[in-house]
Design an enzyme around this catalytic site. Structure first.
Site, PDB file in Angstrom:
ATOM      1  NE  ARG A  48      -2.828   0.579   3.331  1.00  0.00           N
ATOM      2  CZ  ARG A  48      -2.227   1.339   4.261  1.00  0.00           C
ATOM      3  NH1 ARG A  48      -1.921   2.586   4.018  1.00  0.00           N
ATOM      4  NH2 ARG A  48      -1.944   0.819   5.442  1.00  0.00           N
ATOM      5  CE1 TYR A 102     -14.665   5.042 -18.833  1.00  0.00           C
ATOM      6  CE2 TYR A 102     -14.363   5.684 -16.559  1.00  0.00           C
ATOM      7  CZ  TYR A 102     -14.657   4.729 -17.499  1.00  0.00           C
ATOM      8  OH  TYR A 102     -14.936   3.450 -17.095  1.00  0.00           O
ATOM      9  CG  ASP A 174      -8.363   9.771 -19.083  1.00  0.00           C
ATOM     10  OD1 ASP A 174      -7.611   9.008 -19.728  1.00  0.00           O
ATOM     11  OD2 ASP A 174      -9.370   9.370 -18.470  1.00  0.00           O
ATOM     12  CE  LYS A 199     -10.948   0.968 -20.203  1.00  0.00           C
ATOM     13  NZ  LYS A 199     -11.350   2.339 -19.898  1.00  0.00           N
TER      14      LYS A 199
HETATM   15  C1  LIG Z   1     -11.777   3.071 -18.789  1.00  0.00           C
HETATM   16  C2  LIG Z   1     -11.408   4.482 -18.675  1.00  0.00           C
HETATM   17  C3  LIG Z   1     -11.187   5.082 -17.421  1.00  0.00           C
HETATM   18  C4  LIG Z   1     -11.394   4.364 -16.110  1.00  0.00           C
HETATM   19  O1  LIG Z   1     -10.505   3.336 -15.941  1.00  0.00           O
HETATM   20  P1  LIG Z   1     -10.797   2.009 -15.052  1.00  0.00           P
HETATM   21  O2  LIG Z   1      -9.544   1.261 -15.217  1.00  0.00           O
HETATM   22  O3  LIG Z   1     -12.013   1.364 -15.613  1.00  0.00           O
HETATM   23  O4  LIG Z   1     -11.044   2.482 -13.659  1.00  0.00           O
HETATM   24  C5  LIG Z   1     -10.793   6.403 -17.407  1.00  0.00           C
HETATM   25  N1  LIG Z   1     -10.646   7.108 -18.536  1.00  0.00           N
HETATM   26  C6  LIG Z   1     -10.860   6.574 -19.752  1.00  0.00           C
HETATM   27  C7  LIG Z   1     -10.687   7.410 -20.966  1.00  0.00           C
HETATM   28  C8  LIG Z   1     -11.251   5.251 -19.860  1.00  0.00           C
HETATM   29  O5  LIG Z   1     -11.481   4.726 -21.071  1.00  0.00           O
END
Ligand SMILES: *Cc1c(COP(=O)(O)O)cnc(C)c1O
Length: 389
Positions: A48, A102, A174, A199
């Site tokens: 952690r 998102y 992001d 992703k």
């Molecule tokens: C999937 C996604 C997230 C969130 O990610 P998790 O791993 O599902 O928590 C954030 N931003 C974008 C652009 C995403 O496609």
């Protein structure tokens, strides 16, 4: 090995790996200990605290991929995003976010921020002026996501970074959709880069993880909150992610290529009215995309012409899977109206340009001819049923 001297795919395959001194194995050994003897008073290893051997090794690799000084990895993209936002926002502060972000991030802001006394404004158009207009004396963070979901609209990263610097505002992006292969926002002046590693970094639809990359100083500020929130990633998954990233460059370059070919091809079909792909000259933000992206990514969206049913089309696909997630080596498709944007009213969707015939396509690494064939046969089937009605 210093990341300055080696290229992208070499970082992917080698940087940060743990040498197996004992058995000379080819890959990093995995350390599952939750308890480590004190080396000295300053090093207290604990999962952690984000400092197990595997965590530290992978963080070096991810920081290098995004050309940042340091990084932290989390149990999900949302753990990275929430921890980072809360590390830079406190009661009375204000954050500006683009509207097309998102869904999970929007939920975090809409459901949690008011409780904590954090103010927020959304920006509807993506011009730099529209961000400027929302700046208040208490604005601390500007948060962007480009390319956006599902219309792949583009924000001028460098212009927003310059604007924010002038006002001493921290910028966050992001960068999930682009991946570090196609876009390195730190080079464009952004302070903090976030990823859902679920992703492209993971890339095989079998890992949930997140990452944040920035300077040592800012990563330490995030760490101080992260250890309290406790969103660290299991060392099993850390190891899986290290393995996945070895092929990141190969996978994403292939996905870029497939997506470009498919976007051009779809654009010529009579049954498709619009194709949204930043690599197409017809995309309204193509020029900005060209300026800041190294490749245009594996995500595209397209709209079926009126009278063709998007959900029937999806059901007729044989190779391309209907799936909520994205960025795997396999091609997947979804209808934003029925899934990611289902909670919006029809009017709100229309306002954002999301029509019922829209499909979001995460292009995989398959042979493009097979993907085209699959789309053609599904179109033929739904056209027959459309005629019968
Ligand atoms: C999937 C996604 C997230 C969130 O990610 P998790 O791993 O599902 O928590 C954030 N931003 C974008 C652009 C995403 O496609």
């Amino acid at each position: 090995m210093s990341s300055k001297k080696i290229g992208f795919n070499t970082i992917c395959t080698h940087l940060g790996e743990i040498k197996d001194e004992q058995f000379k194995g080819a890959v990093s050994p995995i350390y599952l200990s939750t308890s480590y003897a004190f080396e000295d008073v300053n090093i207290k290893r604990y999962p952690r605290y984000f400092n197990t051997p595997n965590q530290e090794a992978l963080c070096k690799k991810i920081a290098a991929l995004e050309k940042g000084e340091s990084s932290l990895i989390f149990g999900s993209g949302m753990a990275a995003i929430s921890t980072t936002l809360f590390a830079f926002l406190k009661k009375g502060d204000h954050v500006i976010l683009q509207r097309a972000i998102y869904g999970g991030t929007a939920n975090l802001v809409n459901e949690e921020f008011e409780k904590h006394g954090i103010e927020f404004s959304y920006v509807d158009t993506h011009s730099t002026e529209s961000f400027q207009e929302k700046i208040q004396p208490n604005t601390r963070v500007i948060y962007i996501e480009t390319p956006s979901n599902p219309l792949l609209s583009i924000v001028d990263i460098n212009a927003v970074a310059i604007l924010a610097k002038k006002h001493r505002i921290t910028t966050m992006i992001d960068n999930t959709f682009a991946s570090p292969v196609n876009q390195n926002p730190i080079e464009l002046g952004i302070d903090i880069v976030l990823h859902s590693a679920t992703k492209y970094l993971g890339g095989h639809s079998d890992i949930l993880a997140g990452a944040v990359i920035s300077t040592e100083k800012k990563i330490d500020q995030i760490f101080q909150v992260a250890k309290n929130f406790g969103g660290s990633l299991s060392d099993f998954t850390v190891w899986m992610l290290e393995r996945s990233i070895k092929t990141l460059g190969l996978r994403v370059k292939r996905q870029n290529k497939n997506a470009m070919k498919l976007a051009k091809w779809l654009n010529k079909l009579d049954d498709i009215t619009t194709v949204y792909y930043p690599g197409l000259k017809s995309h309204p933000d193509h020029k900005v995309a060209k300026k800041q992206m190294k490749g245009y990514g594996g995500m595209l969206s397209f709209e079926l012409r009126e009278g063709l049913d998007a959900s029937k089309f999806q059901k007729e696909l044989r190779l391309i899977k209907s799936s909520m997630s994205l960025a795997g080596v396999e091609s997947t498709i979804l209808s934003p109206t029925l899934t990611s944007h289902a909670l919006l009213t029809a009017e709100e969707r229309e306002l954002q340009g999301i029509r019922d015939g829209l499909l979001r396509f995460s292009v995989g690494i398959e042979e493009k001819e097979d993907l085209m064939q699959d789309i053609l046969q599904a179109l033929e089937k739904i056209k027959i049923t459309a005629l019968q009605h």
